[in-house]
Design a protein around this motif. Structure first.
Motif, PDB file in Angstrom:
ATOM      1  N   UNK A  43       0.850  -1.186   0.000  1.00 30.06           N
ATOM      2  CA  UNK A  43       0.000   0.000   0.000  1.00 30.06           C
ATOM      3  C   UNK A  43       0.886   1.236   0.000  1.00 30.06           C
ATOM      4  N   UNK A  44       0.505   2.232  -0.760  1.00 31.54           N
ATOM      5  CA  UNK A  44       1.321   3.439  -0.892  1.00 31.54           C
ATOM      6  C   UNK A  44       1.570   4.082   0.471  1.00 31.54           C
ATOM      7  N   UNK A  45       2.804   4.577   0.654  1.00 32.66           N
ATOM      8  CA  UNK A  45       3.177   5.252   1.882  1.00 32.66           C
ATOM      9  C   UNK A  45       3.660   4.349   2.999  1.00 32.66           C
ATOM     10  N   UNK A  46       3.520   3.018   2.847  1.00 27.24           N
ATOM     11  CA  UNK A  46       3.932   2.101   3.902  1.00 27.24           C
ATOM     12  C   UNK A  46       5.424   1.773   3.806  1.00 27.24           C
ATOM     13  N   UNK A  47       6.063   1.535   4.960  1.00 31.62           N
ATOM     14  CA  UNK A  47       7.459   1.110   4.975  1.00 31.62           C
ATOM     15  C   UNK A  47       7.571  -0.406   5.150  1.00 31.62           C
ATOM     16  N   UNK A  48       6.493  -1.115   4.886  1.00 30.25           N
ATOM     17  CA  UNK A  48       6.461  -2.570   4.994  1.00 30.25           C
ATOM     18  C   UNK A  48       5.619  -3.141   3.861  1.00 30.25           C
ATOM     19  N   UNK A  61       2.371  -8.296   8.351  1.00 31.40           N
ATOM     20  CA  UNK A  61       3.284  -7.337   7.735  1.00 31.40           C
ATOM     21  C   UNK A  61       4.709  -7.876   7.731  1.00 31.40           C
ATOM     22  N   UNK A  62       5.477  -7.434   6.750  1.00 37.71           N
ATOM     23  CA  UNK A  62       6.889  -7.746   6.625  1.00 37.71           C
ATOM     24  C   UNK A  62       7.620  -6.408   6.553  1.00 37.71           C
ATOM     25  N   UNK A  68       9.398   4.910   3.356  1.00 40.72           N
ATOM     26  CA  UNK A  68       8.304   4.373   2.542  1.00 40.72           C
ATOM     27  C   UNK A  68       8.843   3.584   1.352  1.00 40.72           C
ATOM     28  N   UNK A  69       8.222   2.453   1.071  1.00 35.49           N
ATOM     29  CA  UNK A  69       8.622   1.638  -0.074  1.00 35.49           C
ATOM     30  C   UNK A  69       7.960   2.160  -1.345  1.00 35.49           C
ATOM     31  N   UNK A  81      12.651 -11.554  -2.239  1.00 33.29           N
ATOM     32  CA  UNK A  81      11.813 -10.369  -2.365  1.00 33.29           C
ATOM     33  C   UNK A  81      12.746  -9.165  -2.439  1.00 33.29           C
ATOM     34  N   UNK A  82      12.562  -8.321  -3.440  1.00 29.36           N
ATOM     35  CA  UNK A  82      13.318  -7.082  -3.568  1.00 29.36           C
ATOM     36  C   UNK A  82      12.382  -5.919  -3.277  1.00 29.36           C
ATOM     37  N   UNK A  83      12.859  -4.962  -2.505  1.00 28.92           N
ATOM     38  CA  UNK A  83      12.060  -3.784  -2.167  1.00 28.92           C
ATOM     39  C   UNK A  83      12.855  -2.533  -2.509  1.00 28.92           C
ATOM     40  N   UNK A  84      12.164  -1.538  -3.055  1.00 25.18           N
ATOM     41  CA  UNK A  84      12.801  -0.315  -3.530  1.00 25.18           C
ATOM     42  C   UNK A  84      12.349   0.866  -2.677  1.00 25.18           C
ATOM     43  N   UNK A  85      13.317   1.629  -2.181  1.00 23.44           N
ATOM     44  CA  UNK A  85      13.035   2.866  -1.456  1.00 23.44           C
ATOM     45  C   UNK A  85      13.588   4.026  -2.285  1.00 23.44           C
ATOM     46  N   UNK A  86      13.404   5.267  -1.846  1.00 24.91           N
ATOM     47  CA  UNK A  86      13.946   6.394  -2.618  1.00 24.91           C
ATOM     48  C   UNK A  86      15.460   6.396  -2.774  1.00 24.91           C
ATOM     49  N   UNK A  87      16.186   5.586  -1.983  1.00 27.93           N
ATOM     50  CA  UNK A  87      17.650   5.578  -2.135  1.00 27.93           C
ATOM     51  C   UNK A  87      18.291   4.208  -1.977  1.00 27.93           C
TER      52      UNK A  87
END
Length: 330
Positions: A43-48, A61-62, A68-69, A81-87
């Protein structure tokens, strides 16, 4: 923390019940199969990354980051699982349930993450000098490069095939596909489209309801608008845009039949790897409703509701194969 409200109820005039190991198809010698593994979504704005168990109707949750992701992807072998953040680009081992590496992600990532079958190569959309570009990132050595060296050429909405051989993307003048090892792309459509999925054999590609044949680079017949997911190389499930219906059809568009309908539009859906179940998501006010449907027996199995925050939207929905059924290197 998101508040969760889980329930099973009467929907569409059918009794909705949870799965159990005792549930059968009417023959005690042949127990009814359950959908395997976990559905992952962002979901938008979540860090998980959130999870949904389609058997127990349970959300969890993971947590992967304090930022935020932007997006996440799961390798076709269901190991990573790959997750992308702003940096950064985060690599998480689903089998061992632990983070492996956190890479510095160059070129200002903006989302649209995908990867090949073993997550050795990832691609994502990025912003370079106020232009949209596509970044290729090799997780084995942390090296990256941009697809477009010309600052005047913009590309976006990348989708990497599981084999890592094909890349679909859009430009201002249309929708394209290219081999990773070749520079010259082929235009599939004169309109910029959002690529959705490659077929299991990578003979076909879907984008906003359209199906493209990659063997001769042509648009398949049919006037679909909405989301299309492959059951196999010959069959698709289709959710027409702005409707609550889910349809089963051959890839040519013949023998189309409605599986079920909901009162509100479906925002996304996924098909299980055992090619029997579909999980669809509806949005209404501040609720997301998850529906599990067996499209072989034509039975609605359960619905579960998740409360979300104002302004949130579903970014990604993935139903991978169960990793502990696979053989992996240590």
């Amino acid at each position: 923390m998101i508040r969760l409200a889980i329930f099973c109820c009467m929907v569409f005039g059918m009794a909705c019940s949870r799965f159990s190991s005792e549930t059968t198809t009417g023959n005690d010698a042949n127990p009814k199969p359950n959908p395997s593994n976990t559905v992952y979504f962002l979901l938008s704005g979540n860090d998980f990354v959130s999870t949904f168990d389609p058997v127990l109707a349970k959300f969890d949750t993971l947590r992967l980051s304090q930022q935020p992701l932007l997006d996440f992807a799961i390798s076709a072998n269901a190991r990573y699982l790959l997750a992308l953040t702003p940096d950064s680009l985060i690599q998480f081992d689903l089998l061992r349930e632990r983070k492996i590496k956190i890479f510095n992600a160059p070129d200002e990532p903006t989302g649209q993450l995908s990867c090949n079958a073993d997550a050795a190569l990832a691609v994502y959309q990025c912003q370079v000098d106020q232009s949209r570009n596509i970044c290729f990132f090799y997780l084995s050595n942390g090296q990256s490069y941009l697809m477009d060296e010309d600052a005047l050429q913009e590309s976006w909405h990348p989708l990497l095939s599981p084999s890592g051989q094909w890349l679909a993307f859009s430009r201002a003048d249309g929708f394209y596909v290219r081999f990773i090892t070749r520079q010259n792309p082929t235009q599939l459509h004169p309109t910029a489209l959002h690529a959705d999925q490659f077929s299991p054999g990578e003979f076909y590609l879907t984008a906003e309801g359209r199906i493209f044949d990659l063997t001769d680079m042509r648009l398949m017949p049919g006037d679909r608008v909405g989301k299309v997911r492959f059951v196999d190389n010959f069959t698709v499930i289709w959710a027409p845009e702005s409707t609550g219906s889910v349809k089963l059809a051959s890839i040519s568009g013949a023998k189309e039949q409605t599986l079920y309908s909901t009162a509100t539009p479906i925002v996304d859906f996924v098909v299980s790897r055992e090619k029997q179940f579909v999980v669809s998501v509806n949005a209404e006010n501040l609720d997301l409703t998850f529906t599990v449907f067996d499209f072989n027996t034509r039975q609605l199995e359960l619905t579960s509701r998740l409360r979300i925050k104002t302004g949130q939207r579903l970014v990604r929905l993935v139903w991978p194969e169960k990793p502990d059924n696979l053989t992996h290197d240590n």
